[in-house]
Design a protein around this motif. Structure first.
Motif, PDB file in Angstrom:
ATOM      1  N   THR A  24       0.845  -1.192   0.000  1.00 23.34           N
ATOM      2  CA  THR A  24       0.000   0.000   0.000  1.00 23.34           C
ATOM      3  C   THR A  24       0.876   1.236   0.000  1.00 23.34           C
ATOM      4  O   THR A  24       1.778   1.369   0.837  1.00 23.34           O
ATOM      5  N   GLN A  25       0.603   2.157  -0.908  1.00 30.20           N
ATOM      6  CA  GLN A  25       1.366   3.394  -0.952  1.00 30.20           C
ATOM      7  C   GLN A  25       0.936   4.316   0.183  1.00 30.20           C
ATOM      8  O   GLN A  25      -0.240   4.591   0.366  1.00 30.20           O
ATOM      9  N   LEU A  26       1.913   4.803   0.941  1.00 26.95           N
ATOM     10  CA  LEU A  26       1.664   5.736   2.039  1.00 26.95           C
ATOM     11  C   LEU A  26       1.921   7.176   1.629  1.00 26.95           C
ATOM     12  O   LEU A  26       1.239   8.091   2.109  1.00 26.95           O
ATOM     13  N   ALA A  27       2.920   7.378   0.793  1.00 26.11           N
ATOM     14  CA  ALA A  27       3.273   8.724   0.344  1.00 26.11           C
ATOM     15  C   ALA A  27       3.947   8.619  -1.006  1.00 26.11           C
ATOM     16  O   ALA A  27       4.874   7.820  -1.185  1.00 26.11           O
ATOM     17  N   GLY A  28       3.483   9.402  -1.981  1.00 22.85           N
ATOM     18  CA  GLY A  28       4.035   9.366  -3.328  1.00 22.85           C
ATOM     19  C   GLY A  28       4.419  10.749  -3.798  1.00 22.85           C
ATOM     20  O   GLY A  28       4.485  11.711  -3.029  1.00 22.85           O
ATOM     21  N   GLY A  29       4.679  10.846  -5.108  1.00 19.74           N
ATOM     22  CA  GLY A  29       5.054  12.119  -5.687  1.00 19.74           C
ATOM     23  C   GLY A  29       6.514  12.467  -5.551  1.00 19.74           C
ATOM     24  O   GLY A  29       6.899  13.628  -5.737  1.00 19.74           O
ATOM     25  N   PHE A  30       7.346  11.485  -5.238  1.00 23.25           N
ATOM     26  CA  PHE A  30       8.786  11.726  -5.095  1.00 23.25           C
ATOM     27  C   PHE A  30       9.500  11.358  -6.383  1.00 23.25           C
ATOM     28  O   PHE A  30       9.079  10.471  -7.113  1.00 23.25           O
ATOM     29  N   LYS A  31      10.600  12.007  -6.632  1.00 27.37           N
ATOM     30  CA  LYS A  31      11.362  11.759  -7.850  1.00 27.37           C
ATOM     31  C   LYS A  31      12.217  10.500  -7.749  1.00 27.37           C
ATOM     32  O   LYS A  31      12.379   9.766  -8.717  1.00 27.37           O
ATOM     33  N   PHE A  32      12.776  10.240  -6.552  1.00 31.10           N
ATOM     34  CA  PHE A  32      13.763   9.165  -6.445  1.00 31.10           C
ATOM     35  C   PHE A  32      13.873   8.727  -4.983  1.00 31.10           C
ATOM     36  O   PHE A  32      14.832   9.059  -4.299  1.00 31.10           O
ATOM     37  N   ALA A  33      12.874   7.988  -4.491  1.00 29.95           N
ATOM     38  CA  ALA A  33      12.944   7.464  -3.120  1.00 29.95           C
ATOM     39  C   ALA A  33      14.042   6.410  -3.063  1.00 29.95           C
ATOM     40  O   ALA A  33      14.026   5.449  -3.824  1.00 29.95           O
ATOM     41  N   ALA A  34      14.992   6.585  -2.147  1.00 31.12           N
ATOM     42  CA  ALA A  34      16.215   5.790  -2.215  1.00 31.12           C
ATOM     43  C   ALA A  34      16.480   4.908  -0.999  1.00 31.12           C
ATOM     44  O   ALA A  34      17.120   3.872  -1.120  1.00 31.12           O
ATOM     45  N   TYR A  91      16.205  14.504 -10.997  1.00 28.82           N
ATOM     46  CA  TYR A  91      16.478  13.293 -11.779  1.00 28.82           C
ATOM     47  C   TYR A  91      15.926  12.069 -11.059  1.00 28.82           C
ATOM     48  O   TYR A  91      15.698  12.096  -9.844  1.00 28.82           O
ATOM     49  N   ASP A  92      15.696  10.984 -11.832  1.00 33.74           N
ATOM     50  CA  ASP A  92      15.267   9.735 -11.219  1.00 33.74           C
ATOM     51  C   ASP A  92      16.344   8.674 -11.436  1.00 33.74           C
ATOM     52  O   ASP A  92      17.404   8.949 -12.011  1.00 33.74           O
ATOM     53  N   ILE A  93      16.059   7.472 -11.010  1.00 32.26           N
ATOM     54  CA  ILE A  93      17.075   6.419 -11.027  1.00 32.26           C
ATOM     55  C   ILE A  93      17.529   6.078 -12.436  1.00 32.26           C
ATOM     56  O   ILE A  93      18.668   5.661 -12.655  1.00 32.26           O
ATOM     57  N   ARG A  94      16.661   6.281 -13.432  1.00 31.82           N
ATOM     58  CA  ARG A  94      17.038   5.973 -14.814  1.00 31.82           C
ATOM     59  C   ARG A  94      18.137   6.900 -15.319  1.00 31.82           C
ATOM     60  O   ARG A  94      18.958   6.504 -16.146  1.00 31.82           O
ATOM     61  N   ASN A  95      18.160   8.111 -14.817  1.00 30.24           N
ATOM     62  CA  ASN A  95      19.149   9.088 -15.286  1.00 30.24           C
ATOM     63  C   ASN A  95      20.554   8.774 -14.815  1.00 30.24           C
ATOM     64  O   ASN A  95      21.531   9.202 -15.442  1.00 30.24           O
TER      65      ASN A  95
END
Length: 330
Positions: A137-147, A167-171
């Motif tokens: 279950t998602q608790l908090a979203g909208g982040f670019k790169f949760a690490a 940037y995100d992890i793909r970059n």
């Protein structure tokens, strides 16, 4: 009396030496926990239970969270982070463009009193899954790169890092990639369900670690090559201070089994890229003293590592580039 004094002194020296060997051994024995076929990238590990433990649980690049069921069974599917994931489309993939669909969990942390498993997914933010696994279950979203993340053992608060606002992890694996300093250190309160920004301007991601007594959090900056100490209580509460500048890039930090100590996964030569990467684990004190350095260069030759997790006197080492979790013992 003299012989007794000499004998006691020798005994003290021997006990001290034995204690140092047991606690600070060089972890020279190596074995590994192999992932299922075509699975790669065990970047995190967590164990469940206070007395009798289960695991390790680990994250892999195709979006699954796996659970170790012993040598006869190996790893089995436990959880996943997005309802769009299908085994046919996602299992075994290393295509970074599939991350938003398949999920890309990077870090795990249990709240031991409830058995809830908290997850940091690079694309889907902060999530939680129950003791039986399945869809988180998602608790908090909208982040670019949760690490990375860690759960406060006392309060249940979840501390996590969003590595960048741009940037995100793909970059990170694209030619010409340049990291920035827009990362944030965050807190999720499970009772109010609110997210608070505690620090901003961080250089890169990694995984924080809350002290066992809940008085502070260690916060790594992977590309900044330093670790900060963020105070939760006392006269310095809500303030951070530089604890340690590292030779190499610090990724996840995990509590060691000895109170007041931590293990840091460090890759020398990761950012900026060097011809040869040297992976190692640092055991540090809460004051920033480096107590021990363990090299993993033989089994993880020229690979970055993301995790050094101590459990029952062994070190579990995770890497984005391997098909196994390395296990080091004395």
């Amino acid at each position: 009396m003299a012989p007794k004094i000499l004998s006691s002194s020798m005994l003290l020296v021997f006990v001290t030496f034995l204690y140092m060997v047991v606690v600070s051994g060089q972890f020279s024995k190596f074995s590994k926990l192999d992932l299922p076929p075509e699975a790669l990238g065990p970047e995190s590990a967590a164990f469940r239970g206070l007395i009798i433990t289960e695991g390790p649980f680990t994250t892999i690049r195709d979006g699954r969270i796996l659970k170790w069921q012993g040598a006869n069974v190996g790893f089995v599917d436990f959880a996943y982070t997005t309802p769009t994931r299908t085994k046919q489309f996602c299992d075994g993939t290393t295509d970074p463009e599939k991350g938003p669909i398949c999920g890309r969990p990077l870090a795990l942390s249990f709240r031991l009193t409830t058995g809830l498993l908290y997850i940091a997914d690079a694309f889907h933010g902060l999530l939680v899954v129950g003791p039986n696994g399945g869809l988180a279950t998602q608790l908090a979203g909208g982040f670019k790169f949760a690490a990375g993340l860690d759960v406060d053992l006392l309060t249940g608060n979840v501390y996590f890092i969003d590595a960048s606002l741009t940037y995100d992890i793909r970059n990170t694996t694209q030619p010409g990639f340049k990291p920035d300093s827009t990362g944030r250190f965050l807190r999720y309160n499970p009772f109010t369900r609110q997210v608070s920004v505690l620090l901003s301007g961080l250089a890169g991601g990694g995984g924080p670690a809350v002290s066992k007594d809940g008085t502070f959090v260690l916060v790594p900056e992977l590309t900044g090559r330093r670790i900060s100490k963020y105070w939760l209580v006392g006269p310095k509460a809500n303030r951070a201070e530089i604890l340690l500048n590292t030779v190499g890039n610090p990724n996840k930090i995990k509590r060691a089994e000895r109170i007041g100590e931590f293990w840091v996964a460090v890759s020398v030569g990761s950012q900026p890229p060097a011809a040869l990467i040297t992976p190692k684990g640092l055991r540090i004190s809460s004051n920033g003293d480096v107590l021990q350095t363990v090299s993993f260069a033989t089994q993880f030759f020229n690979k970055t590592i993301s995790l050094v997790q101590e459990h029952d006197g062994k070190l579990y080492v995770g890497s984005r580039g391997t098909s196994f979790i390395g296990v080091y013992s004395n």
